[in-house]
Design a protein around this motif. Structure first.
Motif, PDB file in Angstrom:
ATOM      1  N   GLU A  11      -9.486  -2.918   6.574  1.00 31.89           N
ATOM      2  CA  GLU A  11      -9.452  -1.799   7.524  1.00 31.89           C
ATOM      3  C   GLU A  11      -8.030  -1.520   7.989  1.00 31.89           C
ATOM      4  O   GLU A  11      -7.596  -0.363   8.055  1.00 31.89           O
ATOM      5  N   SER A  14      -6.129   0.177   5.319  1.00 33.28           N
ATOM      6  CA  SER A  14      -6.591   1.558   5.180  1.00 33.28           C
ATOM      7  C   SER A  14      -5.929   2.455   6.217  1.00 33.28           C
ATOM      8  O   SER A  14      -5.478   3.566   5.893  1.00 33.28           O
ATOM      9  N   HIS A  40     -11.071   7.823   6.928  1.00 30.19           N
ATOM     10  CA  HIS A  40     -11.458   6.546   6.332  1.00 30.19           C
ATOM     11  C   HIS A  40     -12.890   6.606   5.811  1.00 30.19           C
ATOM     12  O   HIS A  40     -13.187   6.130   4.709  1.00 30.19           O
ATOM     13  N   GLY A  43     -12.851   8.950   2.773  1.00 33.23           N
ATOM     14  CA  GLY A  43     -11.948   8.639   1.674  1.00 33.23           C
ATOM     15  C   GLY A  43     -11.167   9.864   1.231  1.00 33.23           C
ATOM     16  O   GLY A  43     -10.794   9.982   0.061  1.00 33.23           O
ATOM     17  N   ASP A  44     -10.901  10.764   2.194  1.00 34.12           N
ATOM     18  CA  ASP A  44     -10.323  12.059   1.830  1.00 34.12           C
ATOM     19  C   ASP A  44      -9.313  12.504   2.880  1.00 34.12           C
ATOM     20  O   ASP A  44      -9.696  13.016   3.940  1.00 34.12           O
TER      21      ASP A  44
END
Length: 208
Positions: A11, A14, A40, A43-44
């Motif tokens: 995390e 990310s 997150h 994913g974009d």
């Protein structure tokens, strides 16, 4: 290739990757947390261009959740994705009636979607609550109608239904006419994971 396997490390990494995408948006720290959670979950990074947060939305959400308000959802996937244990620390619960047989009957009798029937059933309970709508545009439109025809005022509407039929239009309606604070994403993007991530972003900001 060596993969990170520790959840917190995954995390954290990310969020490090996401941070540069937000650096030019002039967001405050709390808005960054909401944007980051949404990106997150999707994913974009392109979500950064379509997220819209009402100026009072984060404060309204935090105050209501900390006071123990309940959350009302359009579908089970949203309810499942919300950190209910974290919410319960403040006295709140998450509700969804989409699978209730009573709602199915009322929807058939009225010729409307189950999501609409569920919002009608919640009715007055929506006042002062947090709404998380991630799937059904009709649920969001119904909530807008309820507010137009009554004094029911949710504390915050997270309205991010996904799809190609009515989704963009329902969010445009929320963005342009809502009398209460909102978090939304314009266009066809959205979905249950986005709704849940938005709620969780607020919950993770709260300290018990």
């Amino acid at each position: 290739m060596e993969f990170i396997t520790e959840p917190h490390a995954i995390e954290a990494r990310s969020m490090e990757i996401i941070a540069p995408y937000l650096s030019r948006l002039n967001l405050d720290e709390k808005a960054i947390k909401v944007y980051s959670r949404i990106i997150h979950a999707a994913g974009d990074p392109d979500y950064k261009d379509v997220i819209r947060i009402h100026p009072a939305a984060i404060a309204a959400g935090l105050n209501s959740l900390k006071s123990g308000c309940d959350i009302y959802c359009d579908v089970e996937m949203v309810r499942t994705g919300i950190n209910r244990r974290r919410l319960a620390e403040f006295g709140g619960q998450v509700h969804c009636m989409i699978g209730d047989e009573k709602i199915a009957v009322k929807a058939r009798e009225s010729g409307i979607t189950r999501a609409m029937a569920a919002m009608r059933e919640f009715g007055q309970k929506l006042d002062g609550a947090v709404l998380a709508i991630g799937n059904a545009p009709t649920a969001l439109v119904e909530v807008m109608k309820i507010m137009q025809e009554s004094e029911v005022r949710p504390a915050l509407i997270i309205g991010v239904p996904v799809g190609f039929v009515g989704a963009s239009e329902s969010k445009d309606l929320l963005f342009s006419t809502s009398p209460v604070p909102y978090i939304t994403v314009l266009g066809n993007k959205g979905g249950s994971p986005i709704a849940a991530a938005s709620v969780n972003a607020l919950l993770y900001m709260l300290e018990k």
